[in-house]
Scaffold this active site. Structure first.
Site, PDB file in Angstrom:
ATOM      1  CE  LYS A  14      -2.228  -0.869   3.902  1.00 50.66           C
ATOM      2  NZ  LYS A  14      -1.414  -2.152   4.244  1.00 50.66           N
ATOM      3  NE  ARG A  89      -3.671  -0.838   9.968  1.00 49.14           N
ATOM      4  CZ  ARG A  89      -2.659  -0.290   9.496  1.00 49.14           C
ATOM      5  NH1 ARG A  89      -2.839   0.992   8.674  1.00 49.14           N
ATOM      6  NH2 ARG A  89      -1.498  -0.423  10.180  1.00 49.14           N
ATOM      7  NE  ARG A 128       7.924  -2.120   5.468  1.00 49.45           N
ATOM      8  CZ  ARG A 128       6.702  -1.867   5.612  1.00 49.45           C
ATOM      9  NH1 ARG A 128       5.927  -1.688   4.805  1.00 49.45           N
ATOM     10  NH2 ARG A 128       6.059  -2.095   6.739  1.00 49.45           N
ATOM     11  NE  ARG A 161       6.917   0.005   9.629  1.00 45.71           N
ATOM     12  CZ  ARG A 161       5.755   0.006   9.155  1.00 45.71           C
ATOM     13  NH1 ARG A 161       5.462   0.865   8.032  1.00 45.71           N
ATOM     14  NH2 ARG A 161       4.795  -0.554   9.925  1.00 45.71           N
ATOM     15  NE  ARG A 172       2.851  -4.139  10.999  1.00 40.97           N
ATOM     16  CZ  ARG A 172       3.960  -4.051  10.081  1.00 40.97           C
ATOM     17  NH1 ARG A 172       5.037  -4.680  10.325  1.00 40.97           N
ATOM     18  NH2 ARG A 172       3.576  -3.297   9.093  1.00 40.97           N
TER      19      ARG A 172
HETATM   20  P1  AMP Z   1       1.107   0.958   8.836  1.00 47.70           P
HETATM   21  O1  AMP Z   1       2.486   1.947   8.588  1.00 47.70           O
HETATM   22  O2  AMP Z   1       0.302   1.506   7.925  1.00 47.70           O
HETATM   23  O3  AMP Z   1       1.681  -0.439   8.854  1.00 47.70           O
HETATM   24  O4  AMP Z   1       1.267   1.252  10.337  1.00 47.70           O
HETATM   25  C1  AMP Z   1       1.794   1.126  11.432  1.00 47.70           C
HETATM   26  C2  AMP Z   1       1.316   1.029  12.812  1.00 47.70           C
HETATM   27  O5  AMP Z   1       0.686   2.274  13.224  1.00 47.70           O
HETATM   28  C3  AMP Z   1       0.221   0.158  12.816  1.00 47.70           C
HETATM   29  O6  AMP Z   1       0.664  -1.173  12.951  1.00 47.70           O
HETATM   30  C4  AMP Z   1      -0.716   0.744  14.012  1.00 47.70           C
HETATM   31  O7  AMP Z   1      -0.114   0.482  15.056  1.00 47.70           O
HETATM   32  C5  AMP Z   1      -0.697   2.085  13.664  1.00 47.70           C
HETATM   33  N1  AMP Z   1      -1.540   2.475  12.802  1.00 47.70           N
HETATM   34  C6  AMP Z   1      -1.557   3.063  11.504  1.00 47.70           C
HETATM   35  N2  AMP Z   1      -2.619   3.453  11.064  1.00 47.70           N
HETATM   36  C7  AMP Z   1      -3.621   3.140  11.698  1.00 47.70           C
HETATM   37  C8  AMP Z   1      -5.208   3.247  11.966  1.00 47.70           C
HETATM   38  N3  AMP Z   1      -5.891   3.599  11.051  1.00 47.70           N
HETATM   39  N4  AMP Z   1      -5.547   2.791  13.021  1.00 47.70           N
HETATM   40  C9  AMP Z   1      -4.824   2.343  14.307  1.00 47.70           C
HETATM   41  N5  AMP Z   1      -3.594   2.306  14.112  1.00 47.70           N
HETATM   42  C10 AMP Z   1      -2.875   2.768  13.004  1.00 47.70           C
END
Ligand code: AMP
Length: 214
Positions: A14, A89, A128, A161, A172
């Site tokens: 994404k 989410r 990654r 990360r 996750r």
């Molecule tokens: P991502 O970079 O989208 O994988 O997000 C990394 C982390 O940020 C996730 O594992 C969540 O802990 C938090 N996070 C990102 N977007 C959301 C969201 N829309 N709702 C809740 N937590 C989020």
């Protein structure tokens, strides 16, 4: 105005795809994960509240995320639309998003589901690497930088990360299945869902996405 959501499991691509598609279509790229990581780095109040949830691969509470999103949406006037990456989410976030957009007279134009077999996701996430300066993403096998661990664009170091390690990845993915996957039926029922095979080569996925949104 194009109002897009890119939906998919962690590791579906994404982030990589939404950045590319946003840039070439003058869309604002809104990644809630990127915003949160910046807040954590800056050690802001929001960053301190979000950090533990993120480190463990859990969702950050909706109240924090929704306030953050409302703030991000203030800048959309400068663009031809936006792509939401990593938001919504869960169903509550999707419902609140509808309300937020309705108050601005905007409706979602497409929700694109980036579909990838489960077996690819762990491999993609654990390999990654990200530039510590510009945020460009690489992969140790599928999208290597010219020099190991160095960004092609600005020569800065790449990092992994903290949530791209096996225990956090597992959490996750299960959070995704429990909370986020129901959005597929939610948007299918609203006749907004479109699907792309995101296990293809990165550039082929981008071509397909650009076709879908043009
Ligand atoms: P991502 O970079 O989208 O994988 O997000 C990394 C982390 O940020 C996730 O594992 C969540 O802990 C938090 N996070 C990102 N977007 C959301 C969201 N829309 N709702 C809740 N937590 C989020």
């Amino acid at each position: 105005m194009k109002s897009l959501i890119f939906l998919g499991a962690p590791g579906a691509g994404k982030g990589t795809q939404s950045k590319k598609v946003a840039e070439s279509n003058n869309l604002m790229h809104i990644s809630t994960g990127d915003i949160l990581r910046k807040e954590v780095k800056a050690n802001s109040e929001l960053g301190r509240k979000a950090k533990d949830y993120m480190d463990n691969g859990n969702l950050v509470p909706d109240s924090l995320i929704l306030a953050m999103l409302a703030d991000a949406l203030k800048a959309i006037g400068e663009f031809s639309g936006f792509i939401l990456d990593g938001f919504p989410r869960n169903i509550n976030q999707a419902e609140k998003l509808d309300e937020m957009l309705l108050s601005k007279n905007i409706s979602i134009t497409n929700v694109i589901y980036l579909a990838v077999q489960e077996s690819f996701l762990v491999e993609r996430l654990s390999g990654r690497r990200i530039c510590s300066s510009c945020g460009k993403e690489y992969h140790v096998l599928f999208n290597k930088p010219e020099k190991e661990n160095i960004c092609d664009i600005d020569g800065e170091d790449l990092y992994r990360r903290s949530d791209d390690h096996s225990v956090e990845i597992k959490n996750r993915l299960s959070t995704y299945h429990e909370s986020t996957n129901p959005l597929i039926s939610f948007y299918t029922n609203k006749k907004l869902l479109d699907e792309v095979d995101a296990s293809q080569d990165i550039n082929d996925v981008t071509i397909e996405l650009n076709k879908k949104i043009s």
